[in-house]
Design a protein around this motif. Sequence first.
Motif, PDB file in Angstrom:
ATOM      1  N   THR A  53     -14.619   7.246  -1.640  1.00  0.00           N
ATOM      2  CA  THR A  53     -13.177   7.037  -1.542  1.00  0.00           C
ATOM      3  C   THR A  53     -12.511   8.026  -2.489  1.00  0.00           C
ATOM      4  O   THR A  53     -12.854   8.082  -3.678  1.00  0.00           O
ATOM      5  CB  THR A  53     -12.798   5.601  -1.948  1.00  0.00           C
ATOM      6  OG1 THR A  53     -13.321   4.706  -0.973  1.00  0.00           O
ATOM      7  CG2 THR A  53     -11.288   5.426  -2.024  1.00  0.00           C
TER       8      THR A  53
ATOM      9  N   ARG B 158      -8.907   9.152  -3.991  1.00  0.00           N
ATOM     10  CA  ARG B 158      -7.511   8.781  -4.183  1.00  0.00           C
ATOM     11  C   ARG B 158      -6.796   9.893  -4.952  1.00  0.00           C
ATOM     12  O   ARG B 158      -7.388  10.528  -5.827  1.00  0.00           O
ATOM     13  CB  ARG B 158      -7.413   7.474  -4.964  1.00  0.00           C
ATOM     14  CG  ARG B 158      -5.987   7.085  -5.300  1.00  0.00           C
ATOM     15  CD  ARG B 158      -5.873   5.819  -6.119  1.00  0.00           C
ATOM     16  NE  ARG B 158      -4.499   5.610  -6.535  1.00  0.00           N
ATOM     17  CZ  ARG B 158      -3.545   5.100  -5.766  1.00  0.00           C
ATOM     18  NH1 ARG B 158      -3.825   4.724  -4.526  1.00  0.00           N
ATOM     19  NH2 ARG B 158      -2.312   4.973  -6.199  1.00  0.00           N
TER      20      ARG B 158
ATOM     21  N   ARG C 202      -6.780   7.180  -0.207  1.00  0.00           N
ATOM     22  CA  ARG C 202      -5.697   6.487  -0.904  1.00  0.00           C
ATOM     23  C   ARG C 202      -4.761   7.539  -1.480  1.00  0.00           C
ATOM     24  O   ARG C 202      -5.224   8.569  -1.984  1.00  0.00           O
ATOM     25  CB  ARG C 202      -6.236   5.612  -2.048  1.00  0.00           C
ATOM     26  CG  ARG C 202      -7.327   4.643  -1.654  1.00  0.00           C
ATOM     27  CD  ARG C 202      -6.826   3.527  -0.749  1.00  0.00           C
ATOM     28  NE  ARG C 202      -7.786   2.435  -0.614  1.00  0.00           N
ATOM     29  CZ  ARG C 202      -7.626   1.414   0.203  1.00  0.00           C
ATOM     30  NH1 ARG C 202      -6.544   1.334   0.969  1.00  0.00           N
ATOM     31  NH2 ARG C 202      -8.533   0.462   0.276  1.00  0.00           N
TER      32      ARG C 202
ATOM     33  N   ARG D  94     -11.554  -7.274  -2.866  1.00  0.00           N
ATOM     34  CA  ARG D  94     -11.559  -5.810  -2.830  1.00  0.00           C
ATOM     35  C   ARG D  94     -12.956  -5.278  -2.575  1.00  0.00           C
ATOM     36  O   ARG D  94     -13.944  -5.872  -2.998  1.00  0.00           O
ATOM     37  CB  ARG D  94     -11.065  -5.243  -4.161  1.00  0.00           C
ATOM     38  CG  ARG D  94      -9.612  -5.511  -4.449  1.00  0.00           C
ATOM     39  CD  ARG D  94      -9.185  -4.897  -5.771  1.00  0.00           C
ATOM     40  NE  ARG D  94      -9.767  -5.595  -6.918  1.00  0.00           N
ATOM     41  CZ  ARG D  94     -10.662  -5.091  -7.739  1.00  0.00           C
ATOM     42  NH1 ARG D  94     -11.151  -3.860  -7.522  1.00  0.00           N
ATOM     43  NH2 ARG D  94     -11.121  -5.788  -8.758  1.00  0.00           N
TER      44      ARG D  94
ATOM     45  N   SER E 115     -11.270   0.072  -3.326  1.00  0.00           N
ATOM     46  CA  SER E 115      -9.980  -0.399  -3.830  1.00  0.00           C
ATOM     47  C   SER E 115     -10.053  -0.722  -5.313  1.00  0.00           C
ATOM     48  O   SER E 115     -10.860  -1.554  -5.730  1.00  0.00           O
ATOM     49  CB  SER E 115      -9.518  -1.637  -3.066  1.00  0.00           C
ATOM     50  OG  SER E 115      -9.237  -1.322  -1.715  1.00  0.00           O
TER      51      SER E 115
ATOM     52  N   ASP F 256      -4.350  -0.155  -4.501  1.00  0.00           N
ATOM     53  CA  ASP F 256      -4.926   0.100  -3.193  1.00  0.00           C
ATOM     54  C   ASP F 256      -4.802  -1.166  -2.346  1.00  0.00           C
ATOM     55  O   ASP F 256      -4.178  -2.137  -2.772  1.00  0.00           O
ATOM     56  CB  ASP F 256      -6.406   0.491  -3.326  1.00  0.00           C
ATOM     57  CG  ASP F 256      -6.588   1.776  -4.132  1.00  0.00           C
ATOM     58  OD1 ASP F 256      -5.729   2.661  -4.030  1.00  0.00           O
ATOM     59  OD2 ASP F 256      -7.589   1.878  -4.870  1.00  0.00           O
TER      60      ASP F 256
ATOM     61  N   SER G 222      -6.429  -4.371   0.199  1.00  0.00           N
ATOM     62  CA  SER G 222      -7.353  -5.486  -0.018  1.00  0.00           C
ATOM     63  C   SER G 222      -8.128  -5.769   1.263  1.00  0.00           C
ATOM     64  O   SER G 222      -7.869  -5.170   2.311  1.00  0.00           O
ATOM     65  CB  SER G 222      -6.583  -6.736  -0.440  1.00  0.00           C
ATOM     66  OG  SER G 222      -5.681  -7.122   0.578  1.00  0.00           O
TER      67      SER G 222
ATOM     68  N   HIS H   7      -3.275  -0.143   5.079  1.00  0.00           N
ATOM     69  CA  HIS H   7      -3.933  -0.118   3.775  1.00  0.00           C
ATOM     70  C   HIS H   7      -5.016  -1.187   3.629  1.00  0.00           C
ATOM     71  O   HIS H   7      -5.881  -1.044   2.754  1.00  0.00           O
ATOM     72  CB  HIS H   7      -2.889  -0.315   2.656  1.00  0.00           C
ATOM     73  CG  HIS H   7      -1.764   0.651   2.689  1.00  0.00           C
ATOM     74  ND1 HIS H   7      -1.934   1.999   2.451  1.00  0.00           N
ATOM     75  CD2 HIS H   7      -0.440   0.479   2.960  1.00  0.00           C
ATOM     76  CE1 HIS H   7      -0.765   2.600   2.556  1.00  0.00           C
ATOM     77  NE2 HIS H   7       0.149   1.711   2.863  1.00  0.00           N
ATOM     78  N   ASP H   8      -4.950  -2.213   4.447  1.00  0.00           N
ATOM     79  CA  ASP H   8      -5.823  -3.368   4.283  1.00  0.00           C
ATOM     80  C   ASP H   8      -6.842  -3.505   5.398  1.00  0.00           C
ATOM     81  O   ASP H   8      -6.647  -2.979   6.507  1.00  0.00           O
ATOM     82  CB  ASP H   8      -4.981  -4.648   4.236  1.00  0.00           C
ATOM     83  CG  ASP H   8      -3.938  -4.616   3.128  1.00  0.00           C
ATOM     84  OD1 ASP H   8      -4.263  -4.101   2.048  1.00  0.00           O
ATOM     85  OD2 ASP H   8      -2.810  -5.094   3.361  1.00  0.00           O
TER      86      ASP H   8
END
Length: 433
Positions: A288, A290, A319, A389, A393, A399, A401, A426-427
């Motif tokens: 991930t 971000r 992210r 999470r 996240s 971030d 969930s 986002h989730d």
Amino acid sequence: MKIGFVSLGCSKNLVDSERIMGVLRANGHTLVQDPAKAQAIFINTCGFIESAKEEAIATIFEMAQYKQKGSCEKLIVTGCLAQRYTKALQEEIPEIDAVIAIRDYERIDEILKAVLHDQGCMRFWDSERVLSSRPWSAYLKIAEGCSNHCTYCAIPLIRGDNVSYPLEQLIAEAKQLAGQGVKELVLIAQDTTKYGVDLYGKGMLLTLLEQLEALGLFHWIRVLYMYPDEIDEALIKGMAKLPHVLPYFDIPLQHANDEMLRKMNRRGTIEEVKKTIALIRDVFAHPTIRTTFIVGFPQEKPHHFEELLAFMKEMRFDRLGAFPYSKEEDTAAYDMDGQIDEAVKQERLDRLMELQKEISKANMEAHIGEVMEVLVEKRDGLSGAYRGRGYNSAPDGVDGSITFQAKEELEPGCFVKVRITEAGVHDLYGEQC
């Protein structure tokens, strides 16, 4: 005394708040949630950007009212605003009984004796932190201040240059946090990749991660705030060998045009950033990544902004956060020519976030069918669904969930396997395996 505590600002400030609360508790005080019942109220302030200053001042005045309508006898202001505007706060807000600047934390025991008539003598570094939110997740602040001196940033003015904490001190604190039930350890600093340079003459982030891994006390170890040009091949490949260190790379880039990066006093080039991200994605199967960007920095031309959008389309960050440039007094960019109109900043921010929504939705949908480990954090009282999470996240809502239906009753702070069945912007959503 009964003490109320308000902590504003970032996670690094939160760690200071937890230390101060630890000192207060060790000295025999009781922490209370309701400010109306507090005999003393502490406000740990943020002073990073103008909106944070305004929030801090508003909170001070809000809490000051409890001197008339509550039990409050003492109002104490700490943190970044206290550090930057000590004299002004003392002179302009007479309701404040004490201003404790960051530079005074080392003698906070003396100050509390004078202000609260403490009989205890607990020092800032000696007390056990009061974990103020999730007992299963905690931040480990590995350094103070920042030596990067970006032209938009007031942090070096407030907290000084980068000062790393000794390895042995951090390991001892990590053990203490594990003893308090912490399962996810989140390493933070203004620039975590600079860890150790001032103390040991070289970057020691990987060494610190290796020693934390060797403790065998944490299920997840996460690193935030990594400066892009300090993330080298040795760090990336070294992290890949540590099973409890998450493949989560928080790399604030701030822009994607080299000219703008120079004006921001950011090191490195966008081509170097691309190579770093490519290496991360080559070494880790599902990392991930971000980042954050600033829009509307002085002299940002339309073509600079378009380059930023094109870079986002190419990199497809998992992210992303973005902020309009905020003028901060005493920073190099404050009087820079070519300040951008607020309406233009907002228009660019809206366009950028709309693009990221599309990218994020596609990235989230790629997780459908995947089985993810989830740290359970709470249960919805109406639907009965759990929320938690994944590795992708970070804490505190920065971030998304994962919401899921469980086969059994689960305790917050446990880890379960969840199969992802749906995705939002986002989730993620799923079912316990």
